[in-house]
Design a protein around this motif. Structure first.
Motif, PDB file in Angstrom:
ATOM      1  N   VAL A   1      81.463 -19.468 -10.251  1.00  0.00           N
ATOM      2  CA  VAL A   1      80.651 -19.187  -9.072  1.00  0.00           C
ATOM      3  C   VAL A   1      79.571 -18.218  -9.528  1.00  0.00           C
ATOM      4  O   VAL A   1      79.863 -17.145 -10.056  1.00  0.00           O
ATOM      5  N   VAL A   2      78.323 -18.649  -9.342  1.00  0.00           N
ATOM      6  CA  VAL A   2      77.177 -17.859  -9.779  1.00  0.00           C
ATOM      7  C   VAL A   2      76.421 -17.374  -8.549  1.00  0.00           C
ATOM      8  O   VAL A   2      76.009 -18.175  -7.705  1.00  0.00           O
ATOM      9  N   GLU A   3      76.249 -16.066  -8.462  1.00  0.00           N
ATOM     10  CA  GLU A   3      75.440 -15.489  -7.395  1.00  0.00           C
ATOM     11  C   GLU A   3      74.014 -15.379  -7.918  1.00  0.00           C
ATOM     12  O   GLU A   3      73.790 -14.868  -9.015  1.00  0.00           O
ATOM     13  N   VAL A   4      73.077 -15.894  -7.128  1.00  0.00           N
ATOM     14  CA  VAL A   4      71.669 -15.844  -7.540  1.00  0.00           C
ATOM     15  C   VAL A   4      70.859 -15.090  -6.495  1.00  0.00           C
ATOM     16  O   VAL A   4      71.170 -15.118  -5.308  1.00  0.00           O
ATOM     17  N   GLY A   5      69.820 -14.409  -6.973  1.00  0.00           N
ATOM     18  CA  GLY A   5      68.873 -13.736  -6.093  1.00  0.00           C
ATOM     19  C   GLY A   5      67.663 -14.642  -5.900  1.00  0.00           C
ATOM     20  O   GLY A   5      67.646 -15.784  -6.352  1.00  0.00           O
TER      21      GLY A   5
ATOM     22  N   GLY B   1      69.439 -15.068  -1.129  1.00  0.00           N
ATOM     23  CA  GLY B   1      70.066 -15.500  -2.374  1.00  0.00           C
ATOM     24  C   GLY B   1      71.051 -16.601  -2.059  1.00  0.00           C
ATOM     25  O   GLY B   1      71.023 -17.178  -0.976  1.00  0.00           O
ATOM     26  N   ALA B   2      71.952 -16.881  -3.005  1.00  0.00           N
ATOM     27  CA  ALA B   2      72.932 -17.938  -2.780  1.00  0.00           C
ATOM     28  C   ALA B   2      74.086 -17.798  -3.759  1.00  0.00           C
ATOM     29  O   ALA B   2      73.985 -17.111  -4.774  1.00  0.00           O
ATOM     30  N   ALA B   3      75.161 -18.477  -3.428  1.00  0.00           N
ATOM     31  CA  ALA B   3      76.293 -18.628  -4.342  1.00  0.00           C
ATOM     32  C   ALA B   3      76.338 -20.094  -4.742  1.00  0.00           C
ATOM     33  O   ALA B   3      76.228 -20.982  -3.887  1.00  0.00           O
ATOM     34  N   LEU B   4      76.454 -20.350  -6.023  1.00  0.00           N
ATOM     35  CA  LEU B   4      76.515 -21.717  -6.534  1.00  0.00           C
ATOM     36  C   LEU B   4      77.877 -21.953  -7.173  1.00  0.00           C
ATOM     37  O   LEU B   4      78.285 -21.211  -8.070  1.00  0.00           O
ATOM     38  N   MET B   5      78.574 -22.979  -6.700  1.00  0.00           N
ATOM     39  CA  MET B   5      79.837 -23.393  -7.331  1.00  0.00           C
ATOM     40  C   MET B   5      79.457 -24.394  -8.413  1.00  0.00           C
ATOM     41  O   MET B   5      78.823 -25.408  -8.140  1.00  0.00           O
TER      42      MET B   5
ATOM     43  N   ALA C   1      71.587 -20.066 -18.588  1.00  0.00           N
ATOM     44  CA  ALA C   1      70.345 -20.580 -19.196  1.00  0.00           C
ATOM     45  C   ALA C   1      69.762 -21.726 -18.374  1.00  0.00           C
ATOM     46  O   ALA C   1      68.549 -21.765 -18.127  1.00  0.00           O
ATOM     47  N   ILE C   2      70.605 -22.630 -17.926  1.00  0.00           N
ATOM     48  CA  ILE C   2      70.122 -23.780 -17.141  1.00  0.00           C
ATOM     49  C   ILE C   2      69.594 -23.320 -15.784  1.00  0.00           C
ATOM     50  O   ILE C   2      68.562 -23.798 -15.321  1.00  0.00           O
ATOM     51  N   LEU C   3      70.287 -22.395 -15.148  1.00  0.00           N
ATOM     52  CA  LEU C   3      69.817 -21.905 -13.845  1.00  0.00           C
ATOM     53  C   LEU C   3      68.485 -21.172 -13.977  1.00  0.00           C
ATOM     54  O   LEU C   3      67.609 -21.303 -13.116  1.00  0.00           O
ATOM     55  N   LYS C   4      68.305 -20.428 -15.066  1.00  0.00           N
ATOM     56  CA  LYS C   4      67.022 -19.757 -15.294  1.00  0.00           C
ATOM     57  C   LYS C   4      65.908 -20.787 -15.491  1.00  0.00           C
ATOM     58  O   LYS C   4      64.790 -20.595 -15.009  1.00  0.00           O
ATOM     59  N   GLN C   5      66.207 -21.882 -16.194  1.00  0.00           N
ATOM     60  CA  GLN C   5      65.205 -22.948 -16.384  1.00  0.00           C
ATOM     61  C   GLN C   5      64.824 -23.575 -15.052  1.00  0.00           C
ATOM     62  O   GLN C   5      63.725 -24.084 -14.900  1.00  0.00           O
TER      63      GLN C   5
ATOM     64  N   ALA D   1      67.525 -17.044 -10.201  1.00  0.00           N
ATOM     65  CA  ALA D   1      67.707 -15.702 -10.769  1.00  0.00           C
ATOM     66  C   ALA D   1      69.192 -15.322 -10.736  1.00  0.00           C
ATOM     67  O   ALA D   1      69.646 -14.669  -9.799  1.00  0.00           O
ATOM     68  N   PRO D   2      69.965 -15.747 -11.758  1.00  0.00           N
ATOM     69  CA  PRO D   2      71.399 -15.417 -11.775  1.00  0.00           C
ATOM     70  C   PRO D   2      71.631 -13.906 -11.815  1.00  0.00           C
ATOM     71  O   PRO D   2      71.004 -13.197 -12.592  1.00  0.00           O
ATOM     72  N   LEU D   3      72.525 -13.428 -10.941  1.00  0.00           N
ATOM     73  CA  LEU D   3      72.846 -12.011 -10.868  1.00  0.00           C
ATOM     74  C   LEU D   3      74.258 -11.719 -11.358  1.00  0.00           C
ATOM     75  O   LEU D   3      74.501 -10.708 -12.001  1.00  0.00           O
ATOM     76  N   ASP D   4      75.199 -12.606 -11.019  1.00  0.00           N
ATOM     77  CA  ASP D   4      76.599 -12.371 -11.343  1.00  0.00           C
ATOM     78  C   ASP D   4      77.314 -13.703 -11.482  1.00  0.00           C
ATOM     79  O   ASP D   4      76.998 -14.659 -10.765  1.00  0.00           O
TER      80      ASP D   4
END
Length: 118
Positions: A23-27, A40-44, A61-65, A69-72
Motif C-alpha cells: 500500500v503506497v500513500e501518495v501526495g 493524496g491517495a492510497a494505492l493498493m 520508480a514506476i509511480l514517480k514515472q 508523489a510516493p510518500l510512504d
C-alpha cells in the motif's frame, strides 16, 4: 596445458520472483491524475521482485514515472505470508497477483483518494 589465469566459473543462483502486496500513500503533484480536491491517495499494488525491498523500489520508480508523489510504502508480504496470517484472498486478487508475476510488473489494483473535508 592449463590456463592459470582462467577464473573458476561461479554459477549465480537466481532467486525466484515473488509478488508482494504493497500500500503506497501518495501526495499531490502536477499532472498526477488524482481527482480534483483530493489531497493524496492510497494505492493498493501488487509488485513482483526477488524480495520486498526490490518490489518497493520498482513500485516507487514506476509511480514517480507516472507523475505521482510516493510518500510512504507499507508491505503486507507475499501471497503465502498473507495466507499464513489468515488473510482471505479472493480469485480476483489472486489473478492480479498472477498477472504481476507473469508480467514482472507492478499492478495498481485500487486507488482510494484522500480529502480534507468529508
Amino acid at each position: 596445458m592449463t590456463d592459470e589465469t582462467a577464473k573458476p566459473t561461479v554459477e549465480k543462483i537466481k532467486r525466484p520472483q515473488q509478488v508482494f502486496t504493497l500500500v503506497v500513500e501518495v501526495g499531490r503533484s502536477a499532472d498526477d491524475g488524482l481527482p480534483k480536491g483530493a489531497t493524496g491517495a492510497a494505492l493498493m499494488c501488487y509488485a513482483s521482485g526477488v524480495d520486498e525491498a526490490e518490489a518497493v523500489r520498482e513500485t516507487v520508480a514506476i509511480l514517480k514515472q507516472a507523475d505521482l508523489a510516493p510518500l510512504d510504502v507499507t508491505g503486507y508480504g507475499t501471497l503465502a505470508e498473507r495466507v499464513a496470517q489468515g488473510d482471505e484472498i479472493d480469485a480476483e486478487e489472486r489473478a492480479l497477483m498472477d498477472r504481476a508475476l507473469a508480467e514482472n510488473s507492478v499492478i495498481v489494483a485500487q486507488m482510494t483518494p484522500f480529502y480534507d473535508k468529508p
